[in-house]
Design a protein around this motif. Structure first.
Motif, PDB file in Angstrom:
ATOM      1  N   GLY A 182     -13.881  29.990 -33.534  1.00 30.31           N
ATOM      2  CA  GLY A 182     -12.945  29.974 -34.660  1.00 30.31           C
ATOM      3  C   GLY A 182     -12.629  31.373 -35.151  1.00 30.31           C
ATOM      4  N   TYR A 183     -13.679  32.181 -35.328  1.00 31.72           N
ATOM      5  CA  TYR A 183     -13.450  33.566 -35.762  1.00 31.72           C
ATOM      6  C   TYR A 183     -12.639  34.342 -34.729  1.00 31.72           C
ATOM      7  N   ALA A 184     -12.914  34.107 -33.453  1.00 30.04           N
ATOM      8  CA  ALA A 184     -12.162  34.799 -32.403  1.00 30.04           C
ATOM      9  C   ALA A 184     -10.691  34.424 -32.458  1.00 30.04           C
ATOM     10  N   MET A 185     -10.405  33.118 -32.610  1.00 31.25           N
ATOM     11  CA  MET A 185      -9.024  32.653 -32.648  1.00 31.25           C
ATOM     12  C   MET A 185      -8.261  33.235 -33.836  1.00 31.25           C
ATOM     13  N   HIS A 186      -8.981  33.476 -34.927  1.00 29.83           N
ATOM     14  CA  HIS A 186      -8.346  34.035 -36.125  1.00 29.83           C
ATOM     15  C   HIS A 186      -8.323  35.561 -36.117  1.00 29.83           C
ATOM     16  N   GLY A 187      -8.807  36.155 -35.029  1.00 33.41           N
ATOM     17  CA  GLY A 187      -8.780  37.614 -34.940  1.00 33.41           C
ATOM     18  C   GLY A 187      -9.762  38.287 -35.874  1.00 33.41           C
ATOM     19  N   LYS A 188     -10.771  37.550 -36.356  1.00 30.43           N
ATOM     20  CA  LYS A 188     -11.764  38.115 -37.273  1.00 30.43           C
ATOM     21  C   LYS A 188     -12.934  38.649 -36.445  1.00 30.43           C
ATOM     22  N   THR A 189     -12.692  39.794 -35.849  1.00 32.23           N
ATOM     23  CA  THR A 189     -13.644  40.370 -34.909  1.00 32.23           C
ATOM     24  C   THR A 189     -14.968  40.726 -35.572  1.00 32.23           C
ATOM     25  N   LYS A 190     -14.908  41.345 -36.745  1.00 31.79           N
ATOM     26  CA  LYS A 190     -16.124  41.756 -37.452  1.00 31.79           C
ATOM     27  C   LYS A 190     -17.008  40.545 -37.734  1.00 31.79           C
ATOM     28  N   GLU A 191     -16.406  39.477 -38.250  1.00 33.52           N
ATOM     29  CA  GLU A 191     -17.169  38.267 -38.575  1.00 33.52           C
ATOM     30  C   GLU A 191     -17.751  37.621 -37.318  1.00 33.52           C
ATOM     31  N   ALA A 192     -16.968  37.628 -36.228  1.00 31.73           N
ATOM     32  CA  ALA A 192     -17.446  37.035 -34.970  1.00 31.73           C
ATOM     33  C   ALA A 192     -18.682  37.768 -34.457  1.00 31.73           C
ATOM     34  N   LEU A 193     -18.641  39.091 -34.501  1.00 36.66           N
ATOM     35  CA  LEU A 193     -19.786  39.872 -34.019  1.00 36.66           C
ATOM     36  C   LEU A 193     -20.998  39.707 -34.930  1.00 36.66           C
ATOM     37  N   GLU A 194     -20.751  39.547 -36.244  1.00 37.71           N
ATOM     38  CA  GLU A 194     -21.849  39.304 -37.180  1.00 37.71           C
ATOM     39  C   GLU A 194     -22.519  37.964 -36.884  1.00 37.71           C
ATOM     40  N   VAL A 195     -21.707  36.943 -36.612  1.00 39.24           N
ATOM     41  CA  VAL A 195     -22.247  35.619 -36.291  1.00 39.24           C
ATOM     42  C   VAL A 195     -23.020  35.673 -34.977  1.00 39.24           C
ATOM     43  N   PHE A 196     -22.502  36.427 -34.012  1.00 42.14           N
ATOM     44  CA  PHE A 196     -23.188  36.558 -32.720  1.00 42.14           C
ATOM     45  C   PHE A 196     -24.570  37.174 -32.906  1.00 42.14           C
ATOM     46  N   SER A 253     -20.421  31.495 -25.487  1.00 43.16           N
ATOM     47  CA  SER A 253     -20.619  32.460 -26.577  1.00 43.16           C
ATOM     48  C   SER A 253     -19.977  33.796 -26.225  1.00 43.16           C
ATOM     49  N   PHE A 254     -20.214  34.254 -24.995  1.00 39.71           N
ATOM     50  CA  PHE A 254     -19.667  35.543 -24.578  1.00 39.71           C
ATOM     51  C   PHE A 254     -18.148  35.489 -24.396  1.00 39.71           C
ATOM     52  N   THR A 255     -17.640  34.335 -24.009  1.00 38.45           N
ATOM     53  CA  THR A 255     -16.181  34.197 -23.927  1.00 38.45           C
ATOM     54  C   THR A 255     -15.555  34.431 -25.297  1.00 38.45           C
ATOM     55  N   SER A 256     -16.165  33.852 -26.333  1.00 36.01           N
ATOM     56  CA  SER A 256     -15.649  34.017 -27.697  1.00 36.01           C
ATOM     57  C   SER A 256     -15.787  35.448 -28.182  1.00 36.01           C
ATOM     58  N   VAL A 257     -16.923  36.074 -27.875  1.00 38.37           N
ATOM     59  CA  VAL A 257     -17.142  37.463 -28.291  1.00 38.37           C
ATOM     60  C   VAL A 257     -16.121  38.392 -27.627  1.00 38.37           C
ATOM     61  N   LEU A 258     -15.918  38.219 -26.336  1.00 39.92           N
ATOM     62  CA  LEU A 258     -14.943  39.053 -25.619  1.00 39.92           C
ATOM     63  C   LEU A 258     -13.531  38.801 -26.114  1.00 39.92           C
ATOM     64  N   SER A 259     -13.222  37.521 -26.411  1.00 36.32           N
ATOM     65  CA  SER A 259     -11.904  37.186 -26.952  1.00 36.32           C
ATOM     66  C   SER A 259     -11.703  37.839 -28.312  1.00 36.32           C
ATOM     67  N   ALA A 260     -12.749  37.830 -29.149  1.00 30.27           N
ATOM     68  CA  ALA A 260     -12.665  38.461 -30.466  1.00 30.27           C
ATOM     69  C   ALA A 260     -12.415  39.960 -30.339  1.00 30.27           C
ATOM     70  N   CYS A 261     -13.110  40.602 -29.405  1.00 28.74           N
ATOM     71  CA  CYS A 261     -12.898  42.041 -29.168  1.00 28.74           C
ATOM     72  C   CYS A 261     -11.468  42.304 -28.711  1.00 28.74           C
ATOM     73  N   SER A 262     -10.957  41.411 -27.861  1.00 24.84           N
ATOM     74  CA  SER A 262      -9.588  41.554 -27.381  1.00 24.84           C
ATOM     75  C   SER A 262      -8.592  41.432 -28.522  1.00 24.84           C
ATOM     76  N   GLN A 263      -8.797  40.414 -29.379  1.00 20.44           N
ATOM     77  CA  GLN A 263      -7.876  40.207 -30.502  1.00 20.44           C
ATOM     78  C   GLN A 263      -7.908  41.372 -31.486  1.00 20.44           C
ATOM     79  N   GLY A 264      -9.091  41.961 -31.641  1.00 21.35           N
ATOM     80  CA  GLY A 264      -9.230  43.059 -32.594  1.00 21.35           C
ATOM     81  C   GLY A 264      -8.969  44.434 -32.010  1.00 21.35           C
ATOM     82  N   GLY A 265      -8.650  44.489 -30.720  1.00 18.78           N
ATOM     83  CA  GLY A 265      -8.362  45.772 -30.093  1.00 18.78           C
ATOM     84  C   GLY A 265      -9.591  46.642 -29.901  1.00 18.78           C
ATOM     85  N   LEU A 266     -10.792  46.023 -29.862  1.00 18.47           N
ATOM     86  CA  LEU A 266     -12.036  46.782 -29.682  1.00 18.47           C
ATOM     87  C   LEU A 266     -12.361  46.880 -28.195  1.00 18.47           C
ATOM     88  N   THR A 267     -11.673  47.763 -27.521  1.00 20.66           N
ATOM     89  CA  THR A 267     -11.779  47.860 -26.065  1.00 20.66           C
ATOM     90  C   THR A 267     -13.168  48.276 -25.604  1.00 20.66           C
TER      91      THR A 267
END
Length: 470
Positions: free
Chosen positions: A173-187, A201-215
């Motif tokens: 959910g956090y990944a889909m909403h582009g809330k990268t910081k929150e996604a990594l905190e939950v992880f 879990s890692f699919t969501s984390v990588l997706s969150a990084c992608s949405q947030g531009g954290l290359t």
């Protein structure tokens, strides 16, 4: 025997056994119907028709039968039908259980029917099933899909027991909403709690990084997955990485990763690469990705459209026409833009260029008024998103017909000022619509949630949660 064939994925044999049972004079009951329905969910229309036939015949359809049919509809794009079946089930005097609720909630999330989802949530609270881990997880997912990620978190925090799927639902959910910081905190919180992450879990984390531009962070987690957790990357992880690098404009690096993959890349790999080439106007790699996709998915019109868009962005109209002729020869058509909006417990569907909605004259008038106000503020239409060789004035008119604009205007007309709007789009939102909805959110004092095929966009006070990175 019917259930056995079904569980062993011999669906045809399961259906034939049911037919033989019926022909020999045995009247089917709720158990036999529940056993055969999953076998026909590849043809949900037929299953729904047969179910209604059983109902008219007065057969004893138990909770399991209704739940099976609701699940079939929910999993096969028949979301409105799933909601209607749930209502009929209660009218028949049958009480949904802790299995029915998780089967229904995805239907609410699929079409962002928030009011229906909240009603189901209330039902689960009244009937003491909300603490069930599967119900709680389904609620997390439903609220995330309806744009209310804060309610997802509230459901998660109130769960007396969580499993891996619960953690992954919140992460996704956090990944889909582009809330990268929150996604990594939950992880990180997930690991501190003793819950081991899995490939999802890692699919969501990588997706969150992608949405947030954290290359760089994304590359770190990708490497850590196998090195620290012993999870070998799958196609979906490579897909996230290609999207991550492509979003950052590192197209060559993304293409190099594709070539070095230990498995054969499929459409989930070439698709993001082609999309990135479209955004960054990389013709050379875009043509390579498109050719691969034409081999893998010859009947997917979206791939042809993306290549055509790359050509159009460079005014290569001969090549544009060549791609269109290729589509025509295969009988393919571009998927029409379509948006959904829920207003007063009713879901409205609007198509791009739609003239059928009864309020279309008012919608057109409202968009015209907004266009005047936008021009006063210095806004210029992003006509580069109309990828056709037509006059500039025609391009401006065509942009007004995009389905998400129509849906937002319909929401403005039928709700009071300040009331939040929720729109679902079947394609990725275009840059012009993105700019227009940012303006509307400030001018009309609205929170507007738009879920496209890529992510959620939360528009408020003239800005978007994606930071214009999508």
């Amino acid at each position: 025997m019917i259930a056995g064939f079904n569980h062993s994925r011999h669906f045809k044999d399961s259906i034939l056994m049911f037919r033989d049972m019926h022909s020999e004079g045995f009247k089917p009951d709720g158990t036999s119907i529940s056993s055969v329905l999953p076998a026909v969910t590849g043809c949900v229309e037929g299953a729904l028709k047969r179910f209604k036939q059983f109902k008219r015949q007065g057969l004893n359809l138990n909770v399991v039968s209704w739940t099976s049919m609701i699940a079939s509809c929910s999993q096969n794009g028949k979301d409105m039908e799933a909601l209607e079946l749930f209502r009929e089930m209660q009218m028949e005097g049958l009480k949904p259980n802790s299995v029915t609720i998780p089967c229904l909630l995805p239907a609410c999330g699929n079409i962002a029917a928030l009011m229906h989802g909240k009603a189901v949530h209330c039902f689960s609270l009244k009937n003491w099933v909300s603490n069930d881990v599967y119900v709680g997880t389904a609620l997390i997912d439903m609220y995330a899909n309806c744009g209310r990620i804060q309610l997802s978190r509230r459901c998660f925090d109130s769960m007396p027991r969580r499993n891996l799927v619960s953690w992954n639902a919140l992460l996704g959910g956090y990944a889909m909403h582009g809330k990268t910081k929150e996604a990594l905190e939950v992880f990180n919180l997930m690991q501190k709690s003793g819950q081991e992450p899995d490939f999802i879990s890692f699919t969501s984390v990588l997706s969150a990084c992608s949405q947030g531009g954290l290359t760089e962070e994304g590359k770190f987690y990708f490497d850590s997955m196998s090195k620290d957790y012993g999870i070998e990357p799958r196609l979906e992880h490579y897909s996230c990485m290609v999207s991550l690098l492509g979003r950052a404009g590192r197209i060559v690096e993304a293409y190099t990763m594709v070539k070095q993959m230990p498995m054969e890349p499929d459409g989930c790999i070439w698709g993001p690469l082609l999309s990135s080439c479209r955004v960054h106007h990389n013709l050379a790699i875009g043509e390579i990705a498109a050719r691969k996709l034409f081999e893998l998915e010859p009947n997917n019109p979206g791939n042809y459209v993306l290549l055509s868009n790359i050509y159009a962005s460079k005014s290569m109209w001969v090549e544009v026409n060549s791609v269109r002729e290729m589509m025509k020869s295969k009988g393919l058509r571009k998927n029409p833009g379509c948006s959904w909006i829920e207003i007063k417990n009713k879901v409205h569907m609007l198509l791009a260029g739609d003239n059928l909605h009864p309020q279309m004259p008012e919608i057109t008038k409202k968009l015209g008024e907004l266009r005047v106000e936008m021009q006063k503020s210095g806004y210029l239409p992003h006509t580069d998103f109309v990828l056709q060789d037509v006059e500039e004035q025609d391009k401006e008119e065509m942009l007004c017909d995009h389905s998400e604009k129509l849906a937002v205007a319909l929401g403005l007309l039928n709700t009071s000022r300040g009331f939040p709007l929720q729109v679902i789009k079947n394609l990725r939102i275009c840059g012009d619509c993105h700019a227009v909805i940012k303006f509307i959110s400030e001018f009309e004092d609205r929170e507007i949630f738009v879920r496209d095929t890529n992510r959620f966009h939360h528009f408020k006070d003239g800005a978007c949660s994606c930071g214009d990175l999508w």
